[in-house]
Design an enzyme around this catalytic site. Structure first.
Site, PDB file in Angstrom:
ATOM      1  N   CYS A 255       6.552  52.737   3.874  1.00  0.00           N
ATOM      2  CA  CYS A 255       7.293  51.949   2.884  1.00  0.00           C
ATOM      3  C   CYS A 255       6.296  51.310   1.900  1.00  0.00           C
ATOM      4  O   CYS A 255       5.327  50.687   2.330  1.00  0.00           O
ATOM      5  CB  CYS A 255       8.088  50.910   3.664  1.00  0.00           C
ATOM      6  SG  CYS A 255       9.048  49.793   2.672  1.00  0.00           S
TER       7      CYS A 255
ATOM      8  N   ASP B 291       0.733  10.476   3.897  1.00  0.00           N
ATOM      9  CA  ASP B 291       1.403  11.380   4.826  1.00  0.00           C
ATOM     10  C   ASP B 291       0.407  12.394   5.380  1.00  0.00           C
ATOM     11  O   ASP B 291       0.296  13.521   4.900  1.00  0.00           O
ATOM     12  CB  ASP B 291       2.552  12.088   4.107  1.00  0.00           C
ATOM     13  CG  ASP B 291       3.547  12.662   5.099  1.00  0.00           C
ATOM     14  OD1 ASP B 291       3.417  12.375   6.305  1.00  0.00           O
ATOM     15  OD2 ASP B 291       4.441  13.400   4.670  1.00  0.00           O
TER      16      ASP B 291
ATOM     17  N   CYS C  11      11.045  46.300   8.789  1.00  0.00           N
ATOM     18  CA  CYS C  11      11.242  47.673   8.362  1.00  0.00           C
ATOM     19  C   CYS C  11      10.247  48.513   9.164  1.00  0.00           C
ATOM     20  O   CYS C  11       9.042  48.293   9.070  1.00  0.00           O
ATOM     21  CB  CYS C  11      10.967  47.816   6.859  1.00  0.00           C
ATOM     22  SG  CYS C  11      10.752  49.543   6.376  1.00  0.00           S
TER      23      CYS C  11
ATOM     24  N   CYS D 183      12.888  51.009   0.962  1.00  0.00           N
ATOM     25  CA  CYS D 183      12.881  52.430   1.322  1.00  0.00           C
ATOM     26  C   CYS D 183      14.158  52.875   2.024  1.00  0.00           C
ATOM     27  O   CYS D 183      14.307  54.054   2.334  1.00  0.00           O
ATOM     28  CB  CYS D 183      11.655  52.746   2.184  1.00  0.00           C
ATOM     29  SG  CYS D 183      11.746  52.014   3.826  1.00  0.00           S
TER      30      CYS D 183
ATOM     31  N   LYS E 184       1.993   4.728   1.721  1.00  0.00           N
ATOM     32  CA  LYS E 184       1.985   5.284   3.066  1.00  0.00           C
ATOM     33  C   LYS E 184       1.552   6.749   2.939  1.00  0.00           C
ATOM     34  O   LYS E 184       2.288   7.584   2.411  1.00  0.00           O
ATOM     35  CB  LYS E 184       3.374   5.188   3.687  1.00  0.00           C
ATOM     36  CG  LYS E 184       3.408   5.578   5.143  1.00  0.00           C
ATOM     37  CD  LYS E 184       4.749   5.209   5.754  1.00  0.00           C
ATOM     38  CE  LYS E 184       4.775   5.459   7.246  1.00  0.00           C
ATOM     39  NZ  LYS E 184       4.395   6.801   7.648  1.00  0.00           N
TER      40      LYS E 184
ATOM     41  N   LYS F 126      10.242   3.966   3.971  1.00  0.00           N
ATOM     42  CA  LYS F 126      10.101   5.410   3.765  1.00  0.00           C
ATOM     43  C   LYS F 126      10.999   5.881   2.632  1.00  0.00           C
ATOM     44  O   LYS F 126      12.167   5.490   2.557  1.00  0.00           O
ATOM     45  CB  LYS F 126      10.465   6.149   5.057  1.00  0.00           C
ATOM     46  CG  LYS F 126       9.583   5.744   6.241  1.00  0.00           C
ATOM     47  CD  LYS F 126       8.730   6.868   6.707  1.00  0.00           C
ATOM     48  CE  LYS F 126       9.406   7.637   7.813  1.00  0.00           C
ATOM     49  NZ  LYS F 126       8.574   8.740   8.296  1.00  0.00           N
TER      50      LYS F 126
ATOM     51  N   TYR G 227      -7.310   0.053   7.242  1.00  0.00           N
ATOM     52  CA  TYR G 227      -7.255  -1.049   8.204  1.00  0.00           C
ATOM     53  C   TYR G 227      -8.638  -1.234   8.814  1.00  0.00           C
ATOM     54  O   TYR G 227      -9.252  -0.273   9.271  1.00  0.00           O
ATOM     55  CB  TYR G 227      -6.216  -0.700   9.282  1.00  0.00           C
ATOM     56  CG  TYR G 227      -5.814  -1.829  10.197  1.00  0.00           C
ATOM     57  CD1 TYR G 227      -5.770  -3.149   9.763  1.00  0.00           C
ATOM     58  CD2 TYR G 227      -5.453  -1.559  11.522  1.00  0.00           C
ATOM     59  CE1 TYR G 227      -5.374  -4.169  10.619  1.00  0.00           C
ATOM     60  CE2 TYR G 227      -5.049  -2.570  12.383  1.00  0.00           C
ATOM     61  CZ  TYR G 227      -5.009  -3.877  11.923  1.00  0.00           C
ATOM     62  OH  TYR G 227      -4.631  -4.873  12.768  1.00  0.00           O
TER      63      TYR G 227
ATOM     64  N   CYS H  86      16.142  48.546   4.802  1.00  0.00           N
ATOM     65  CA  CYS H  86      15.025  48.047   4.008  1.00  0.00           C
ATOM     66  C   CYS H  86      15.358  48.143   2.519  1.00  0.00           C
ATOM     67  O   CYS H  86      15.770  49.208   2.055  1.00  0.00           O
ATOM     68  CB  CYS H  86      13.765  48.850   4.309  1.00  0.00           C
ATOM     69  SG  CYS H  86      12.394  48.406   3.241  1.00  0.00           S
TER      70      CYS H  86
ATOM     71  N   GLU I 282       0.842  -1.199   0.000  1.00  0.00           N
ATOM     72  CA  GLU I 282       0.000   0.000   0.000  1.00  0.00           C
ATOM     73  C   GLU I 282       0.876   1.246   0.000  1.00  0.00           C
ATOM     74  O   GLU I 282       2.045   1.184   0.355  1.00  0.00           O
ATOM     75  CB  GLU I 282      -0.867   0.033   1.275  1.00  0.00           C
ATOM     76  CG  GLU I 282      -1.778  -1.154   1.404  1.00  0.00           C
ATOM     77  CD  GLU I 282      -2.530  -1.171   2.728  1.00  0.00           C
ATOM     78  OE1 GLU I 282      -2.559  -0.132   3.423  1.00  0.00           O
ATOM     79  OE2 GLU I 282      -3.079  -2.229   3.058  1.00  0.00           O
TER      80      GLU I 282
END
Ligand code: IVH
Length: 671
Positions: free
Chosen positions: A427, A115, A422, A407, A113, A309, A223, A404, A111
């Site tokens: 800005c 996630d 910033c 600006c 797996k 895995k 299952y 930044c 089967e």
């Protein structure tokens, strides 16, 4: 047909259409027809509350009322699987199995797996009665209300099912849903989910099942457990479960040799990227249940199963430069620009670097060859540097920017936080970002004002802040590129409609840092109106549920800025809601604060949903099942015998509708 019969018939038909759509992916009616039937059922159920059924298709939309999860014992412990990343160990496992079966070669079910998050579903007489998370394997959380919103999980079974049945499987979030969710979160500057598994587990533990319903989770079952199963092999039981209405993977294969097993693994290691959901490996199970019993269990996991895995996909490529993005709150996000490289089926050119600390830890130099990984994560990340490939030509160590990029203002960093900011709220990306946030669906929901239009309006100085939106005129909009009178008219209409958006959402929309949807709701309900919020001191704010020092400081900081106050005053002038509505205000009290209620039975004066809302609106909490912490059981007619027994055992007080209404002083409100 009596209305009662119609209710039963509609439920049966809707459940069948649900199954056709979500399990078989073969709908036989249009969404429109489905919605019309569902609405009809909702209306009938409202008129005939005695027909209440927790497994009605109408329950799939969830409820807005916060729940607390109750811990329950698993009927059978939820074991985990032994796992390996190594093909040689799979061969060893297979040899051990053959040896354990005295040389007999077993059939193996191969089967995928999945996630996601494992779940145990209980069915009594074909009705879903409980859904429990794995927890520690012995006890898990009762998440039934949330699981009922997952359309591919049957609430009632079909055909010849065992009277008592437990199904185990995996709740997951398909990639498409995950991408969309993260996209929305990005717009809201909410933290992104790293992968669909985290998103699923965050969703399934949501206190508000209506939010779960919107997240479109899916589930595969793998299952079957019970005393009276139809077959003596795992595979046949799964096929039977398919007939009862469960979603069973199409990618299950029976293997008769280790070569078959290896072929399955090799195939899916490559093909998994084509699947619409995340998988992190394959699971191998001995098919015959007698053989399973012969092999038995170790302390933690069955000997008759193992998980293989897949390796997280990794690639090595050159780091060319780092860009810095500025979000609506001024948070700076560093992004690595890479030589394009193929990773897990897609070409990767950029990777997230999160923050300055992570850059420092990695000891990055421009020109370095870096490892990029995509381990079930949609946004690839840099996990290391191949120092052996660092040439003397490599650039200097990457230094996080100090100003930044938009600006030039020097960045600031709170030592308690990872991100740099910033501090200049003039800005441009911050100003534009704030407007985009303000009009977004969960905020003011102004349809038609997309990101590009806002950018354009900002450049043309039609919009400099959120209040300017309410001064836009139809001709101004119609004059923009790719706009016409019709779309201009629609936008103006949407802007006017937004004046009705309730205060809780307005407070979220104005974009105070750290004030997300939930916090905005708590603050709005506690403080009632914007003036109280502006006047509030830190202690007052911190007394609100969900508001800590960081949030309180942020609200105070926001309100101390005269420019923000001016914007609020303008919004108020344009007619936006700046206080919670009459309706909410009247109902709201703290009379039930600190109390938890369990509602059971059928009521005559108000519906269950209304009682739930009354409890919430008066500061109480609803929980699904009785425990020692329950303050009252609000009981109608035909209260469930199990609840009654438990209440008596624990000495929880049972009150009637009238007792309850007196308690909240609402008896004059009888209908
Ligand atoms: S069977 C006793 N089958 O993997 C056998 N598990 O530790 C019980 N998982 O938490 C598990 N896909 O949530 C099984 N096809 C599959 C699975 C699967 C994913 C998860 C499961 C469990 C973990 C293994």
């Amino acid at each position: 047909m009596t209305p009662q019969e119609e209710i039963i018939e509609l439920r049966q038909q809707l459940e069948q259409h649900n199954y056709n759509y979500y399990v078989l992916s073969q709908p036989t009616i249009s969404d429109f027809e489905f919605d019309a039937m569902l609405r009809r059922l909702q209306d009938l159920e409202k008129q005939y509350p005695e027909m209440y059924d927790p497994n009605s298709p109408t329950m799939r939309v969830g409820s807005d009322i916060n729940q607390k999860f109750v811990q329950v014992n698993h009927r059978y412990p939820m074991l985990s699987l032994a796992n390996t990343y190594n093909e040689a160990e799979i061969r060893e496992w297979y040899d051990r199995v053959v040896k354990g079966l005295d040389g007999e070669k077993p059939q193996i079910v191969c089967e995928l797996k999945f996630d996601g998050v494992s779940i145990s579903l209980w069915y009594d007489d074909g009705m879903l009665t409980r859904a429990v998370t794995r927890g520690d394997g012995i006890q898990g959380d009762d998440v039934t209300a949330n699981v009922r919103t997952i359309r591919s999980i049957p609430l009632k079974l079909q055909g010849d099912f065992p009277k008592i049945l437990e199904m185990r499987g995996e709740v997951l979030m398909p990639w498409k849903v995950f991408d969309q969710l993260n996209h929305e979160r990005e717009l809201q500057e909410e933290q992104l989910f790293a992968n669909p598994r985290n998103a699923t587990s965050g969703t399934i533990k949501q206190q508000n099942s209506a939010i779960v319903a919107q997240r479109h989770l899916d589930a595969y079952l793998y299952y079957v457990l019970g005393e009276q199963l139809p077959a003596t092999t795992h595979y046949e039981n799964l096929m039977a479960a398919k007939h009862w209405g469960f979603k069973i993977s199409e990618h299950i294969k029976l293997a008769n040799s280790i070569d078959d097993i290896m072929a399955f693994i090799t195939y899916w290691d490559e093909q998994r990227h084509q699947l619409p959901f995340a998988t992190d490996g394959v699971v191998l199970k001995v098919n015959d249940i007698h053989q399973q019993q012969e092999l038995g269990l170790t302390a933690k996991s069955p000997r008759w199963a193992i998980a293989f895995k897949f390796q997280a996909e990794k690639a090595c490529t050159r780091l060319n430069s780092i860009s810095y993005q500025v979000g609506r709150t001024g948070a700076i996000t560093p992004v690595a620009n890479l030589d394009p490289v193929l990773l897990a089926g897609t070409i990767v050119k950029r990777a997230s670097l999160h923050n300055a600390d992570i850059i420092k830890q990695l000891d990055l130099h421009i020109g370095d060859m870096v490892f990029v990984e995509k381990g079930g994560e949609i946004i690839p990340k840099i996990t290391g540097v191949d120092i052996s490939q660092r040439s003397f030509m490599a650039g200097p160590e990457v230094e996080f920017i100090t100003r930044c990029p938009e600006c030039g203002t020097p960045l600031v960093k709170d030592p308690a936080e990872a991100a740099h900011y910033c501090p200049n709220d003039q800005c441009p990306p911050q100003r534009i970002g704030k407007i985009i946030h303000f009009v977004s669906r969960k905020a003011m929901d102004i349809d038609g004002l997309g990101e590009e239009t806002i950018q354009l309006m900002y450049q043309q100085k039609l919009l400099t802040n959120i209040a300017d939106i309410y001064q836009l005129t139809a001709p101004q909009i119609a004059n923009l590129e790719r706009m016409g009178t019709k779309s201009a008219h629609n936008i103006i209409q949407a802007i006017n409609d937004s004046k009705k958006v309730p205060f809780t959402r307005v407070l979220f929309a104005i974009g105070i840092r750290f004030v997300g949807q939930t916090v905005a709701k708590q603050v709005a309900m506690a403080m009632r109106n914007i003036d109280n919020i502006i006047a509030a001191d830190k202690t007052t704010l911190m007394a609100i549920d969900g508001v800590g020092e960081k949030i309180a400081n942020s609200i105070i900081h926001y309100c101390a800025d005269p420019q923000n106050i001016e914007i609020i005053n303008r919004l108020r002038q344009y007619g936006l809601q700046m206080q919670i509505s009459e309706n909410e205000q009247q109902q709201q009290s703290n009379k039930l604060s600190g109390m938890t209620f369990v509602i059971s039975g059928v009521f005559s004066k108000h519906s269950r949903e209304q009682y739930k809302a009354m409890i919430e609106n008066n500061g109480g909490k609803n929980v699904a099942s009785v425990s020692a912490k329950t303050t009252y059981i609000l009981a109608g007619d035909n209260m469930g015998p199990a609840k009654l027994q438990k209440a008596q055992q624990l000495g929880v007080k049972i009150i009637s509708e009238d007792d309850f209404l007196t308690m909240i002083d609402n008896n004059d409100n009888d209908e």
